[in-house]
Write a protein that holds these residues in place. Structure first.
Motif, mmCIF file in Angstrom:
data_model
loop_
_atom_site.group_PDB
_atom_site.id
_atom_site.type_symbol
_atom_site.label_atom_id
_atom_site.label_comp_id
_atom_site.label_asym_id
_atom_site.label_seq_id
_atom_site.Cartn_x
_atom_site.Cartn_y
_atom_site.Cartn_z
ATOM 1 N N ASN A 193 0.734 -1.111 -0.087
ATOM 2 C CA ASN A 193 -0.023 -0.156 0.057
ATOM 3 C C ASN A 193 0.922 1.079 0.031
ATOM 4 O OD1 ASN A 193 -2.211 1.158 0.118
ATOM 5 N ND2 ASN A 193 -2.445 1.482 2.029
ATOM 6 N N PRO A 194 0.998 2.048 -1.141
ATOM 7 C CA PRO A 194 0.104 1.687 -2.339
ATOM 8 C C PRO A 194 0.719 0.465 -3.065
ATOM 9 C CG PRO A 194 1.712 3.386 -2.951
ATOM 10 C CD PRO A 194 2.047 3.223 -1.129
ATOM 11 N N GLN A 195 -0.159 -0.054 -3.894
ATOM 12 C CA GLN A 195 0.186 -1.219 -4.877
ATOM 13 C C GLN A 195 1.129 -0.749 -5.628
ATOM 14 O OE1 GLN A 195 -2.967 -3.651 -6.129
ATOM 15 N NE2 GLN A 195 -4.551 -2.576 -5.319
ATOM 16 N N PHE A 196 1.278 0.396 -6.337
ATOM 17 C CA PHE A 196 2.053 0.883 -7.100
ATOM 18 C C PHE A 196 2.120 2.322 -7.196
ATOM 19 C CE2 PHE A 196 -0.898 -0.761 -10.085
ATOM 20 C CZ PHE A 196 -1.018 0.141 -10.638
ATOM 21 N N GLU A 197 3.007 3.070 -7.783
ATOM 22 C CA GLU A 197 3.002 4.351 -8.350
ATOM 23 C C GLU A 197 3.271 4.544 -9.873
ATOM 24 O OE1 GLU A 197 3.627 7.666 -4.744
ATOM 25 O OE2 GLU A 197 5.463 7.185 -6.027
ATOM 26 N N MET A 198 2.393 5.534 -10.376
ATOM 27 C CA MET A 198 2.568 5.661 -11.852
ATOM 28 C C MET A 198 3.147 7.061 -11.919
ATOM 29 S SD MET A 198 -0.317 4.099 -14.653
ATOM 30 C CE MET A 198 0.582 3.429 -16.039
#
Length: 497
Positions: free
Chosen positions: A86-91
Motif C-alpha cells: 500500500n500503495p500497490q504501485f505508483e505511476m
C-alpha cells in the motif's frame, strides 16, 4: 500405471508439472541446465549483501497461487508470509503521479477525483472483470485446448458475450474512462501480454480484477520463496531434481521419445514433459518430429524481451515505492518500437522495483535494492554500451522523481541482463522474456499444442503454450499437462542399449 517421467526445465510450469505428476505416484525427474530452480524466477545473492529476484516481481492472483498449495494439503502461509503493498504501485506521468491504494473504496475516490463519475464506472468495470476472472481463470484456462469442442459447455456458452473475446482492450477501456491517466492505469496490466492494448482481447480485463481488487502482494524474502515452496511440494511428492543437467537431444524410436541425452549420457523415460522453451525443445528433435516449422515461429507475435538492471545503492532513496511505473513518455510510441519497428525505443517507459522498501533482508542496512526493467522488442541486438546508455536515462528520471542526485555515484552493485542473456540462460526464442502474445489469434486452440503430433509421449508446458505467460498461468500449465499425462497408458519400454 506408474510412469517414469522426465521434466525438462524447473521454471514455474516445470515445478508445477513435477508436483502434480509425482502426486499420481509416478517416478519424476526434473532436469535443469542451470544450477538452481525457478527458470526466469531465479534469485541470486551478491557478496556484499544484496538478494535479487531475477524475474517476476508482481504477486497477483493470490487465490490461483494458493490453489496450487491446497491441491497438496497446504496453504501459502505454510511456506512464506505475504505482505500487502500500500500503495500497490505508483505511476509517474509528465504532469503528476498516481498512487494506487490497496483499499478499493480509496481507489474509487482516486478515480472520482480524476474524472466525474469514474468511481461508479470503476464499480461497473470491476463487476464485469470479476465475472471474467471467475470464468476465465477457473474454467477457460484449465482446458488442454486440443480442439474447440472442449469449450462447448453451457456455462462457457452462456458466458461468451460477457467475456468480450471479440472486443479489443483499448476500446473496452474507453467505454468506461476518458481521462488519459486513468486509461494508462487500466491499460498497464496487459503490457506484458505481448501486444498493444488495441490487439489484446477485452477478456483480459480480468487482470485488473486479479491485481487491483485482489491486491498486489510481496512474499517476504522475495518472489523466490514461491519457487522454493513449489520445489518442496514436488519433492514431498517424490520428484527428484537434477541441476546443471543440460538436455542435449531427444532420442526417438517407433513414434516415441525413447531416451534423453543429458550431459552426453542417455537416460530412459516413458514420458517427457518439456517445460523448456518450446522452440528450443523442438530443435532437439529430428525435423520430421517437430510440431512447427521455423516459418511458423517467425510468423508468431511474441511478448517483449527486456533490459533489466539489478542495482545496489549504498544509501536509502527517498520518495520511492516498492513498485513504480515511469510513464512520462508516449505509451504507443514505445509499444510501436516493440511490436512494429522492432528497435530500441527513443523515449522509453520503464519500471522500477525496490523490494528493500518492504523487506529489509534483501539489502544491507541503510542500503537500497532496486531493479529497473524496460520492455524491448524480441530479436533485438544488445551490447554493453547500449545498455549503459539506457541505464543513464533511467537513473536520470529516477533522480528527478526522488529528488536524489548523483545516483550513478551511489551504486555499489550493478548487473545488467538483456536479450542475449535470455537466450543464453533459457534458450529463449529471439530472447523473449514473457512468451507468446495473448492476442485473439494466439488464444486457446490457436496456441502451440501441449502434445507432440508425431510422438505419443512428448508434451509441452510453459509460456509458449496454453494458457499463456505469467506465474499463475504457468502453474496452471503444469497442472494441465500432468493431468493429460495421467490419461496416457504407457508400457515401460525395453532398455536402450
Amino acid at each position: 500405471m506408474r510412469k517414469k517421467i522426465a521434466i525438462i526445465g524447473s521454471g514455474i510450469s516445470g515445478l508445477s508439472a513435477a508436483a502434480y505428476a509425482a502426486k499420481k505416484g509416478n517416478e519424476v525427474h526434473v532436469f535443469e541446465k542451470n544450477g538452481s530452480p525457478g527458470g526466469r524466477a531465479r534469485q541470486f545473492k551478491t557478496d556484499n549483501g544484496y538478494t535479487f529476484d531475477m524475474g517476476p516481481s508482481w504477486y497477483w492472483m493470490p487465490d490461483i497461487i494458493n490453489d496450487f498449495f491446497r491441491d497438496f494439503g497446504y496453504e501459502t502461509n505454510d511456506f512464506y508470509d505475504l505482505t500487502p503493498l500500500n500503495p500497490q504501485f505508483e505511476m509517474i506521468f509528465s504532469d503528476g503521479t498516481i498512487s494506487l491504494p490497496k483499499n478499493y473504496e480509496e481507489m474509487k475516490i482516486l478515480f472520482e477525483n480524476l474524472e466525474k463519475d469514474a468511481g461508479i464506472k470503476l464499480d461497473e468495470f470491476m463487476e464485469a472483470a470479476q465475472y471474467k476472472y471467475h470464468v476465465g481463470m477457473k474454467e477457460f484456462v484449465n482446458k488442454p485446448c486440443h480442439n474447440w469442442s472442449e469449450f462447448v459447455s453451457l456455462k462457457i456458452a452462456k458466458s461468451a458475450f460477457k467475456l468480450d473475446l471479440l472486443s479489443n482492450f483499448r476500446d473496452y477501456i474507453g467505454k468506461y474512462f476518458s481521462n488519459a491517466k486513468l486509461k494508462a492505469l487500466m491499460e498497464f496490466p496487459v503490457i506484458f501480454l505481448g501486444a498493444s492494448p488495441k490487439n489484446i482481447p477485452a477478456l483480459y480485463s480480468l487482470m485488473n480484477y486479479g491485481g487491483y481488487v485482489l491486491g498486489t502482494w510481496y512474499p517476504m524474502g522475495g518472489f523466490y520463496e514461491l519457487v522454493k515452496a513449489m520445489k518442496t511440494v514436488a519433492e514431498v511428492q517424490g520428484a527428484k531434481f537434477h541441476f546443471n543437467h543440460n538436455v542435449e537431444k531427444l532420442n526417438t524410436e517407433k513414434g516415441k521419445v525413447r531416451s534423453l541425452t543429458i550431459n552426453k549420457e542417455k537416460w530412459e523415460f516413458d514420458v517427457v514433459i518439456a517445460s523448456s522453451d518450446y522452440h528450443h525443445t523442438e530443435t532437439l528433435l529430428d525435423e520430421k518430429y517437430r510440431n512447427y516449422s521455423e516459418n511458423y515461429w517467425e510468423s508468431k507475435t511474441f511478448a517483449p524481451s527486456c533490459l533489466i538492471y539489478y542495482l545496489g545503492f549504498k544509501e536509502p532513496i527517498t520518495r520511492l515505492k516498492h513498485h513504480t511505473l515511469f510513464f512520462e513518455n508516449d505509451f504507443d510510441k514505445h509499444i510501436d518500437a516493440i511490436y512494429t519497428n522492432k528497435n530500441w525505443p527513443e523515449k522509453p517507459l520503464f519500471y522500477a522495483c525496490c523490494p528493500s522498501k518492504t523487506d529489509a533482508g534483501v539489502a544491507p542496512e541503510n542500503h537500497e535494492n532496486i531493479f529497473l526493467l524496460m520492455p524491448l522488442a524480441t530479436g533485438i541486438k544488445d551490447d554493453e554500451n547500449t545498455r549503459e546508455r539506457y541505464l543513464h536515462e533511467m537513473l536520470q528520471r529516477l533522480e528527478k522523481h526522488t529528488g536524489t542526485p548523483d545516483l550513478q555515484l551511489k551504486i555499489d552493485y550493478k548487473k545488467s541482463y538483456c536479450a542475449r542473456d535470455f537466450i543464453s540462460d533459457y534458450n529463449a526464442y529471439r530472447g523473449n522474456a514473457y512468451g507468446l502474445a495473448n492476442t485473439l489469434k494466439q488464444t486457446a486452440v490457436w496456441k502451440p499444442s501441449i502434445r507432440n503430433k508425431q510422438l505419443s509421449n512428448l508434451y509441452y508446458a510453459g509460456q509458449l503454450t496454453v494458457p499463456g505467460p505469467g506465474v499463475p498461468p504457468a502453474i496452471i500449465s503444469g497442472k494441465i499437462v500432468a493431468t493429460e499425462v495421467d490419461k496416457l497408458k504407457t508400457i515401460r519400454h525395453e532398455k536402450v542399449i
